[in-house]
Design a protein around this motif. Structure first.
Motif, mmCIF file in Angstrom:
data_model
loop_
_atom_site.group_PDB
_atom_site.id
_atom_site.type_symbol
_atom_site.label_atom_id
_atom_site.label_comp_id
_atom_site.label_asym_id
_atom_site.label_seq_id
_atom_site.Cartn_x
_atom_site.Cartn_y
_atom_site.Cartn_z
ATOM 1 N N SER A 199 0.829 -1.209 0.000
ATOM 2 C CA SER A 199 0.000 0.000 0.000
ATOM 3 C C SER A 199 0.860 1.255 0.000
ATOM 4 O O SER A 199 0.564 2.229 -0.707
ATOM 5 N N GLY A 200 1.935 1.245 0.791
ATOM 6 C CA GLY A 200 2.821 2.405 0.821
ATOM 7 C C GLY A 200 3.428 2.697 -0.538
ATOM 8 O O GLY A 200 3.496 3.854 -0.972
ATOM 9 N N ALA A 201 3.861 1.647 -1.243
ATOM 10 C CA ALA A 201 4.443 1.838 -2.574
ATOM 11 C C ALA A 201 3.419 2.394 -3.553
ATOM 12 O O ALA A 201 3.729 3.302 -4.347
ATOM 13 N N LEU A 202 2.185 1.897 -3.504
ATOM 14 C CA LEU A 202 1.171 2.368 -4.449
ATOM 15 C C LEU A 202 0.717 3.792 -4.130
ATOM 16 O O LEU A 202 0.366 4.548 -5.046
ATOM 17 N N VAL A 203 0.736 4.179 -2.864
ATOM 18 C CA VAL A 203 0.409 5.565 -2.514
ATOM 19 C C VAL A 203 1.488 6.512 -3.043
ATOM 20 O O VAL A 203 1.187 7.581 -3.602
ATOM 21 N N ILE A 204 2.752 6.138 -2.885
ATOM 22 C CA ILE A 204 3.844 6.963 -3.424
ATOM 23 C C ILE A 204 3.695 7.091 -4.934
ATOM 24 O O ILE A 204 3.835 8.187 -5.506
ATOM 25 N N THR A 205 3.403 5.981 -5.587
ATOM 26 C CA THR A 205 3.228 6.006 -7.049
ATOM 27 C C THR A 205 2.078 6.927 -7.438
ATOM 28 O O THR A 205 2.199 7.731 -8.373
ATOM 29 N N LEU A 216 -7.251 6.908 -12.028
ATOM 30 C CA LEU A 216 -7.501 5.751 -12.886
ATOM 31 C C LEU A 216 -6.317 4.792 -12.877
ATOM 32 O O LEU A 216 -6.489 3.564 -12.836
ATOM 33 N N ALA A 217 -5.093 5.344 -12.912
ATOM 34 C CA ALA A 217 -3.903 4.495 -12.879
ATOM 35 C C ALA A 217 -3.819 3.720 -11.574
ATOM 36 O O ALA A 217 -3.425 2.545 -11.557
ATOM 37 N N MET A 218 -4.206 4.356 -10.461
ATOM 38 C CA MET A 218 -4.167 3.658 -9.183
ATOM 39 C C MET A 218 -5.188 2.527 -9.148
ATOM 40 O O MET A 218 -4.891 1.422 -8.658
ATOM 41 N N LEU A 219 -6.392 2.751 -9.688
ATOM 42 C CA LEU A 219 -7.384 1.673 -9.739
ATOM 43 C C LEU A 219 -6.857 0.501 -10.561
ATOM 44 O O LEU A 219 -7.094 -0.663 -10.222
ATOM 45 N N GLY A 220 -6.152 0.821 -11.644
ATOM 46 C CA GLY A 220 -5.544 -0.247 -12.433
ATOM 47 C C GLY A 220 -4.490 -1.002 -11.643
ATOM 48 O O GLY A 220 -4.457 -2.242 -11.653
#
Length: 515
Positions: free
Chosen positions: A114-120, A135-139
């Motif tokens: 989760s931490g990595a995806l939040v940074i992204t 949209l990219a995060m949902l993907g």
């Protein structure tokens, strides 16, 4: 070229003036993401809790890699026989607080992913705007590396966190012309090297973007790259010393299991294509979501486009596009090239740490206007539909479904049941609690996790792989050996007791007078 955030959430690029190169003119402040941060964190928390609950309910034993960390954490070292030490070090405080518990590694796995995806998400939002980033995060949340493995805590998931952090500071180093960002980038790469050696692919991304930005022409970025390399070397130096002192054990392990395969030319081509197909399969839920949303907007072109405050269509500048393509696609393509060039046995999980930016990179292949026609309501509905489909597929492929489609040896291993059957007679033979379990790493680790004594594990009967144990401890406490029909037998002279037609146990008694 100089990177500079603009007011639309995209990144503008313009030639740097001498004044800016000399640091005399500060850059405008970048747009703040705090307004959307609570909502993103809420989405992430609900997603993580849902997946941890589903995965925990559908498996008899946690993933082998996660259990492995609970075994290694009994002795903090600067390296282990298979991998560098950072994931084990990171989980040590949690184990001190809560003990050897399987939920500890599940929560740790969800936190690093989760931490990595939040940074992204925050970085993509700055580069391409809030709507595109959402949209990219949902993907990304639909990629099976992250959805179906939310409870995995291993070297790949920890590396994912540091790859995302390295990407963040790489952008900051150029966008803000920040020497501190270069130092932080070196720290992230060094910590990533202490997680897994594949951090070299993140370093390749840094160098590629540095070349795109013509960093050699700018003294600040030339010094920055050298300082980042120096910091990374200092951070990883204790592990390098450990490697020399321990005959490069992890490198030998990698050579024996994957890198030293040396496949023939025809075989390596087929294997590289198979690896690439597997990565596409892991991306397929995100691709399905994108295809459905794009089809819906095409069939209802008259619907007003989704817009965010400010200019309606943020422009993704050339530098930002290059950055996302490099971090989203270059590592995956490099792994394929490594397989083709060396004949290495490419492990399917190697893509785990390098897919957080892949959805954003692939989205850039279409015009921004296509994505901005997608309404948030439709995106949310589509995402929930994909998650429900993934939940259903996870159940079908689990041992709980009874369909026999599970491919995971750990998920289907009834460790609690077997520990309850083996533990009492083993204690009777030993005349004491079980303090050491030896044998097949997968089986011994799972049984040890389920025994109330939480015994130490003698991995494959090898003291080199088990630095938390000594000959004196083995002689003092004895060993409960476990294995299956594919495992090495116990030491000579020990009687094997078969629990089932496949699982056995044996007891090595303590040495008289050793206590």
């Amino acid at each position: 070229m100089l990177l500079q955030p603009d007011g639309t959430g995209g990144a503008s690029a313009r030639p740097a003036s001498p004044a800016v190169r000399d640091g005399a003119a500060p850059l405008p402040a970048r747009p703040c993401a705090n307004a959307h941060f609570p909502a993103a964190m809420a989405w992430m928390a609900v997603w993580a809790i849902a997946w941890i609950s589903v995965l925990s309910a559908l498996q008899f034993t946690p993933p082998t890699d996660s259990v492995e960390q609970l075994i290694w954490v009994r002795s903090i070292e600067w390296g282990y026989h298979k991998h560098p030490p950072l994931p084990t070090m990171m989980i040590w405080p949690l184990v001190q607080l809560f003990g050897i518990q399987e939920w500890v590694v599940s929560v740790a796995g969800a936190l690093v992913i989760s931490g990595a995806l939040v940074i992204t998400w925050r970085l993509v939002r700055e580069l391409a705007g809030n709507h595109f980033a959402a949209l990219a995060m949902l993907g990304s949340l639909s990629i099976t590396y992250y959805s179906g493995r939310t409870n995995f805590y291993n070297h790949n998931t920890v590396l994912l966190l540091f790859v995302a952090a390295a990407a963040w500071f790489c952008w900051r180093a150029f966008a803000d012309r920040s020497p501190r960002a270069w130092l932080a980038l070196g720290l992230m790469l060094g910590l990533g090297a202490l997680a897994k050696y594949q951090v070299a692919l993140a370093a390749l991304c840094v160098i590629a973007f540095w070349l795109v930005q013509r960093g050699w022409r700018d003294p600040l970025h030339l010094r920055g790259l050298l300082s980042a390399a120096a910091v990374a070397t200092v951070v990883v130096s204790p592990h390098l010393w450990w490697l020399v002192a321990h005959d490069f054990l992890p490198l030998r392990y990698a050579s024996h299991t994957s890198l030293g395969a040396a496949m023939a030319c025809a075989q390596r081509t087929a294997h590289a294509l198979l690896w690439l197909a597997d990565q596409c399969n892991r991306l397929s839920p995100a691709l399905l979501l994108a295809a459905g949303l794009l089809w819906k907007t095409r069939s209802s072109a008259g619907r007003p486009a989704a817009r965010e405050p400010g200019p309606p269509l943020p422009v993704v500048r050339a530098d930002a596009r290059a950055f996302l393509f490099i971090w989203g696609l270059l590592p995956l393509m490099t792994i394929v090239l490594i397989g083709l060039a060396t004949g290495a046995d490419l492990q399917f999980q190697w893509g785990t740490a390098f897919m957080s930016f892949t959805c954003a990179a692939l989205m850039l292949l279409l015009p921004m206007s296509r994505w901005h026609r997608i309404e948030r309501r439709d995106a949310t509905t589509g995402f929930l539909a994909v998650q429900i489909l993934l939940f259903a597929m996870t159940w079908v492929m689990s041992p709980m479904s009874g369909l026999g489609l599970s491919k995971s040896k750990s998920a289907g291993f009834r460790s609690e049941h077997f520990a309850a059957r083996i533990g009492p007679p083993a204690r009777t033979v030993l005349g004491a609690p079980v303090m050491i379990v030896g044998g097949s790493s997968r089986i011994a680790s799972a049984i040890a996790l389920r025994l109330p004594e939480r015994p130490l594990v003698l991995l494959e009967g090898d003291l080199v792989a088990s630095p938390w144990l000594s000959v004196a401890q083995i002689e003092r406490h004895g060993v409960l050996w476990v294995g299956d029909e594919h495992s090495l037998p116990p030491p000579p002279g020990l009687e094997r007791h078969w629990v089932t037609g496949k699982l056995w146990w044996a007891v090595q008694l303590p040495k008289p007078g050793a206590g």
